[in-house]
Design a protein around this motif. Sequence first.
Motif, mmCIF file in Angstrom:
data_model
loop_
_atom_site.group_PDB
_atom_site.id
_atom_site.type_symbol
_atom_site.label_atom_id
_atom_site.label_comp_id
_atom_site.label_asym_id
_atom_site.label_seq_id
_atom_site.Cartn_x
_atom_site.Cartn_y
_atom_site.Cartn_z
ATOM 1 N N GLN A 22 0.829 -1.201 0.000
ATOM 2 C CA GLN A 22 0.000 0.000 0.000
ATOM 3 C C GLN A 22 0.868 1.257 0.000
ATOM 4 N N GLY A 23 1.943 1.239 0.770
ATOM 5 C CA GLY A 23 2.863 2.370 0.804
ATOM 6 C C GLY A 23 3.534 2.591 -0.544
ATOM 7 N N GLU A 24 3.960 1.493 -1.176
ATOM 8 C CA GLU A 24 4.587 1.590 -2.486
ATOM 9 C C GLU A 24 3.605 2.095 -3.533
ATOM 10 N N LEU A 25 2.369 1.638 -3.439
ATOM 11 C CA LEU A 25 1.336 2.080 -4.373
ATOM 12 C C LEU A 25 1.100 3.582 -4.236
ATOM 13 N N GLU A 26 1.016 4.057 -3.016
ATOM 14 C CA GLU A 26 0.833 5.492 -2.791
ATOM 15 C C GLU A 26 2.015 6.285 -3.350
ATOM 16 N N ARG A 27 3.224 5.769 -3.145
ATOM 17 C CA ARG A 27 4.427 6.438 -3.657
ATOM 18 C C ARG A 27 4.380 6.513 -5.182
ATOM 19 N N CYS A 28 4.014 5.418 -5.813
ATOM 20 C CA CYS A 28 3.949 5.388 -7.278
ATOM 21 C C CYS A 28 2.846 6.306 -7.803
ATOM 22 N N GLU A 29 1.745 6.377 -7.104
ATOM 23 C CA GLU A 29 0.668 7.265 -7.540
ATOM 24 C C GLU A 29 1.093 8.732 -7.443
ATOM 25 N N GLU A 30 1.894 9.059 -6.440
ATOM 26 C CA GLU A 30 2.420 10.423 -6.337
ATOM 27 C C GLU A 30 3.350 10.722 -7.513
ATOM 28 N N ILE A 31 4.189 9.747 -7.847
ATOM 29 C CA ILE A 31 5.087 9.909 -8.992
ATOM 30 C C ILE A 31 4.270 10.077 -10.267
ATOM 31 N N GLU A 32 3.204 9.303 -10.388
ATOM 32 C CA GLU A 32 2.334 9.407 -11.558
ATOM 33 C C GLU A 32 1.797 10.825 -11.700
ATOM 34 N N GLU A 33 1.322 11.383 -10.603
ATOM 35 C CA GLU A 33 0.797 12.749 -10.646
ATOM 36 C C GLU A 33 1.872 13.747 -11.074
ATOM 37 N N GLN A 34 3.078 13.586 -10.539
ATOM 38 C CA GLN A 34 4.172 14.485 -10.890
ATOM 39 C C GLN A 34 4.525 14.363 -12.371
ATOM 40 N N LEU A 35 4.561 13.130 -12.866
ATOM 41 C CA LEU A 35 4.896 12.920 -14.270
ATOM 42 C C LEU A 35 3.812 13.481 -15.191
ATOM 43 N N GLN A 36 2.570 13.386 -14.763
ATOM 44 C CA GLN A 36 1.490 13.962 -15.566
ATOM 45 C C GLN A 36 1.665 15.475 -15.659
ATOM 46 N N LEU A 37 2.105 16.054 -14.562
ATOM 47 C CA LEU A 37 2.309 17.501 -14.558
ATOM 48 C C LEU A 37 3.412 17.922 -15.516
ATOM 49 N N HIS A 49 1.713 1.314 -15.603
ATOM 50 C CA HIS A 49 1.766 -0.149 -15.666
ATOM 51 C C HIS A 49 2.146 -0.722 -14.297
ATOM 52 N N GLU A 50 3.131 -0.109 -13.650
ATOM 53 C CA GLU A 50 3.565 -0.567 -12.333
ATOM 54 C C GLU A 50 2.428 -0.437 -11.319
ATOM 55 N N ILE A 51 1.687 0.656 -11.394
ATOM 56 C CA ILE A 51 0.553 0.870 -10.486
ATOM 57 C C ILE A 51 -0.506 -0.218 -10.697
ATOM 58 N N LYS A 52 -0.798 -0.533 -11.949
ATOM 59 C CA LYS A 52 -1.792 -1.564 -12.247
ATOM 60 C C LYS A 52 -1.361 -2.909 -11.672
ATOM 61 N N MET A 54 0.679 -3.423 -9.126
ATOM 62 C CA MET A 54 0.613 -3.355 -7.667
ATOM 63 C C MET A 54 -0.831 -3.482 -7.171
ATOM 64 N N LYS A 55 -1.754 -2.854 -7.870
ATOM 65 C CA LYS A 55 -3.165 -2.953 -7.473
ATOM 66 C C LYS A 55 -3.645 -4.399 -7.571
ATOM 67 N N ASN A 56 -3.234 -5.106 -8.607
ATOM 68 C CA ASN A 56 -3.604 -6.513 -8.741
ATOM 69 C C ASN A 56 -2.998 -7.353 -7.622
ATOM 70 N N GLU A 57 -1.741 -7.089 -7.306
ATOM 71 C CA GLU A 57 -1.082 -7.816 -6.223
ATOM 72 C C GLU A 57 -1.744 -7.492 -4.888
ATOM 73 N N LEU A 58 -2.117 -6.245 -4.702
ATOM 74 C CA LEU A 58 -2.780 -5.826 -3.473
ATOM 75 C C LEU A 58 -4.112 -6.563 -3.309
ATOM 76 N N LYS A 59 -4.864 -6.698 -4.386
ATOM 77 C CA LYS A 59 -6.129 -7.442 -4.328
ATOM 78 C C LYS A 59 -5.884 -8.885 -3.912
ATOM 79 N N ALA A 60 -4.863 -9.504 -4.493
ATOM 80 C CA ALA A 60 -4.558 -10.905 -4.184
ATOM 81 C C ALA A 60 -4.163 -11.057 -2.719
ATOM 82 N N ILE A 61 -3.333 -10.139 -2.223
ATOM 83 C CA ILE A 61 -2.907 -10.215 -0.833
ATOM 84 C C ILE A 61 -4.091 -9.965 0.097
#
Length: 83
Positions: A22-37, A49-52, A54-61
């Motif tokens: 969850q922490g890694e996902l939040e970090r990647c989502e912040e990076i995503e926002e910065q890159l969009q900017l 792609h990495e976020i997708k 992680m979300k799949n892995e998070l669901k499995a866990i």
Amino acid sequence: MREFNLLVSEQMKTMDKLLFLQGELERCEEIEEQLQLIQQETELESIQHEIKMMKNELKAIHKIFETQTEEVIRSYQDMNVPV
């Protein structure tokens, strides 16, 4: 009691994985926002792609954790059933 302790121990390991991911996902989502900017499309696609993944892995866990919770509850109930 031993089985219960083992189940709880495994569930704690799963919870650690869950919290880390969850922490890694939040970090990647912040990076995503910065890159969009800054509109770096190639890097943006990579992080999306990495976020997708992680979300799949998070669901499995999450499913594993729910199953472990049910096992812990059953084990606890079995320990407390009068013989």
